[in-house]
Motif scaffolding. Structure first.
Motif, mmCIF file in Angstrom:
data_model
loop_
_atom_site.group_PDB
_atom_site.id
_atom_site.type_symbol
_atom_site.label_atom_id
_atom_site.label_comp_id
_atom_site.label_asym_id
_atom_site.label_seq_id
_atom_site.Cartn_x
_atom_site.Cartn_y
_atom_site.Cartn_z
ATOM 1 N N PRO A 158 39.137 44.269 33.782
ATOM 2 C CA PRO A 158 40.545 43.897 33.564
ATOM 3 C C PRO A 158 41.096 43.119 34.753
ATOM 4 O O PRO A 158 41.906 42.214 34.591
ATOM 5 C CB PRO A 158 41.267 45.237 33.423
ATOM 6 C CG PRO A 158 40.208 46.249 33.127
ATOM 7 C CD PRO A 158 38.938 45.726 33.712
ATOM 8 N N ASP A 164 42.665 42.174 24.834
ATOM 9 C CA ASP A 164 42.151 43.367 25.502
ATOM 10 C C ASP A 164 41.610 44.333 24.461
ATOM 11 O O ASP A 164 42.081 44.366 23.333
ATOM 12 C CB ASP A 164 43.313 44.039 26.251
ATOM 13 C CG ASP A 164 42.794 44.905 27.372
ATOM 14 O OD1 ASP A 164 41.578 45.110 27.444
ATOM 15 O OD2 ASP A 164 43.622 45.373 28.157
ATOM 16 N N TRP A 191 44.289 48.947 35.632
ATOM 17 C CA TRP A 191 44.631 49.151 34.218
ATOM 18 C C TRP A 191 45.977 49.882 34.122
ATOM 19 O O TRP A 191 46.863 49.497 33.351
ATOM 20 C CB TRP A 191 43.535 49.969 33.514
ATOM 21 C CG TRP A 191 43.948 50.381 32.142
ATOM 22 C CD1 TRP A 191 43.822 49.642 31.010
ATOM 23 C CD2 TRP A 191 44.621 51.599 31.767
ATOM 24 N NE1 TRP A 191 44.366 50.319 29.946
ATOM 25 C CE2 TRP A 191 44.867 51.527 30.382
ATOM 26 C CE3 TRP A 191 45.038 52.733 32.469
ATOM 27 C CZ2 TRP A 191 45.511 52.539 29.677
ATOM 28 C CZ3 TRP A 191 45.677 53.747 31.765
ATOM 29 C CH2 TRP A 191 45.907 53.646 30.390
#
Ligand SMILES: C[S@@+](CC[C@H](N)C(=O)[O-])C[C@H]1O[C@@H](n2cnc3c(N)ncnc32)[C@H](O)[C@@H]1O
Length: 500
Positions: free
Chosen positions: A331, A357, A376
């Motif tokens: 991420p 995502d 995250w």
């Protein structure tokens, strides 16, 4: 692959490419470049996390077989999405290159191997008991015999110029090259011209049509050999030696340069001072990506990088007018790319491109590398509170604050280049712990960090909080000392699910 899946260019898929490639239809991509971590499927953990951590190759995979077992299903999926006319580049180094070549021969077929490019990655350095390891390998394959290839040219080396382009006249520097080819033929290509008959030297006329074409209006194919020779001679492109052999004058300025070979020594790595440097250890130079993309694709083609790190391939594709798709499991990498596309092209996420995502489960989050988890959590909290969650870039050194939440309108102002004077100070600190029972001492530490930063309101994200911790938070709120919001991961995931 499900039929409903359509090619969505301008997408960054955040997840393992093994899963994400299922989103891409069969034979839809023109060019694929990958630069996977050589030593590990979980290398991103060190790459995007603690760069200090360096574990040996064998610690991670055990052996090269394990690496190949990891890569094979991913490359097979890449093969599936590549068009029949497409090209594929696999960037790696000595750790696994020989194993990779064998795997690629099996998947793409030995006959579709084009080059093993050797990229000189660093300047000479001392490897005391062996030769310096200073190169990477880039394997180039195609899926069939029909593919795009635009030859690239580099400047001639001085030594070559001195040896060959030894002559000069008012038109410029030139070399003499043969006007004949080996072997005797009959007819037009064996005529006598200016007293010279090529067959006397077991040769035949081989006149460069491209040079003649530049000098005439009609089609060169309509001319006889004699007429072609006359055109070149009259325009000063033929020189006749003392012993009567005519040669063609090849001018340096007409040449595009030396055709690029498979050893690349002219693209330096990203230096500490380089403008394009983002600070990630495996970032590849833009020039390298521009070369590959220019050689193996056309404007409007679709380029895919399934291990795209900080997005060099995407930026180079955008710059060269290609469409692109990026995939990265980290991420953090996805955020960096998004920011880079904004910084370089003012492309806006959600409008000009999508960041796709995959939703994480609690179980996945528990085993995620801590730095990734922290990122995250900060980003997710930002999205769910309509703020912009900016995680800390570095893992340590921020004394108990892992990220900050900025009200969205400030971000808009920042992107619009507006003056933020007086506003930059508006943010809420975030603390993240990947544990089940955050206790009272953690709250005390966060409270102290908030005070140091001059904040009254902050967020604390964890899997759970002890009764003591909750009590302390209530007390601080009551006394007006601080408004600390405790957010469980479960709550974040529920909020995320409600948004969909
Ligand atoms: C060597 S870096 C790529 C660097 C890139 N070429 C650049 O110039 O920035 C490898 C990247 O692969 C990503 N990665 C590792 N395993 C992955 C997987 N299974 N699927 C997608 N990405 C993965 C890592 O997070 C890392 O960003």
């Amino acid at each position: 692959m499900k039929k409903s899946h359509q090619l969505k260019t301008g997408s960054i898929y955040c997840g393992d490419c093994l899963k994400m490639l299922d989103e891409i239809p069969d034979e839809s991509i023109d060019l694929i470049y990958i630069d996977p971590p050589f030593n590990s499927n979980r290398n991103y953990e060190t790459f995007w996390g603690d760069v200090q951590e360096k574990r040996a190759f064998t610690d991670r995979f055990g052996d090269a077989d394990a690496y190949i077992r990891y890569m094979r299903p991913r490359v097979e999926k890449l093969y599936r999405v590549l068009k029949k006319t497409g090209s594929f580049y696999y960037h790696c180094d000595w750790h696994a290159s020989h194993y990779v070549k064998i795997m690629l021969d099996e998947i793409f077929s030995f006959n579709n191997f084009k080059n093993e490019i050797v990229w000189k990655r660093t300047s000479a350095h001392n490897d005391p008991k062996q030769y310096g390891r200073n190169s990477d390998r880039i394997f180039f394959y195609t899926k069939s015999d029909k593919y795009t290839f635009h030859p690239q040219y580099t400047e001639y080396e001085e030594e070559y110029l001195n040896n060959f382009y030894r002559f000069k006249d008012k038109r410029g520097r030139y070399r003499l090259s043969d006007l004949t080819g080996a072997g005797v033929t009959k007819g037009d290509s064996n005529i006598e011209w200016k007293g010279y008959k090529p067959s006397t030297r077991k040769r035949h006329w081989a006149v460069p049509n491209w040079a003649v074409q530049k000098l005439i209006d009609k089609e060169v194919a309509e001319l006889t050999i004699r007429e072609k020779l006359e055109v070149l001679y009259e325009n000063g492109f033929i020189e006749i030696s003392k012993n009567g052999v005519p040669s063609f004058k090849r001018y340096l300025e007409e040449m595009k340069g030396a055709p690029l070979q498979e050893i690349w020594t002219d693209i330096p790595p990203i230096s500490a001072q380089a403008k394009e440097r983002l600070g990630y250890p495996t970032q590849k130079p833009m020039a390298l990506m521009e070369r590959i993309i220019s050689s193996s694709s056309n404007k409007g083609d679709v380029v895919l990088d399934a291990f795209c790190g900080c997005g060099t391939t995407l930026v180079a594709s955008q710059k060269l007018g290609r469409k692109w798709i990026g995939i990265d499991v980290s991420p953090t990498a996805c955020r960096v790319m998004s920011q880079r596309l904004w910084d370089d092209f003012k492309l806006v996420e959600g409008k000009d491109f999508e960041l796709v995502d995959i939703r994480k489960t609690e179980a996945e989050l528990r085993i995620m590398p801590h730095f990734e988890f922290q990122n995250w959590a900060v980003i997710a909290l930002g999205q769910l509170t309509d703020m912009s969650g900016i995680p800390n870039k570095r893992k340590s050194g921020d004394f108990g604050i892992d990220g900050r939440l900025y009200p969205i309108e400030l971000e808009k102002k920042k992107k619009a280049g507006e003056d933020l004077f007086g506003d930059v100070d508006r943010y809420y600190p975030v603390q993240v712990k990947q544990m089940d029972k955050v206790g009272r001492p953690d709250i005390d530490n966060f409270y102290a960090a908030m005070k140091r930063d001059g904040r009254d309101k902050g967020y604390f994200i964890a899997f759970g909080f002890s009764g003591e911790a909750e009590k302390e938070v209530k007390r601080l709120y009551k006394t007006g000392d601080a408004d600390i919001n405790l957010v469980t991961v479960k709550k974040l995931l529920e909020m995320e699910a409600n948004l969909l």
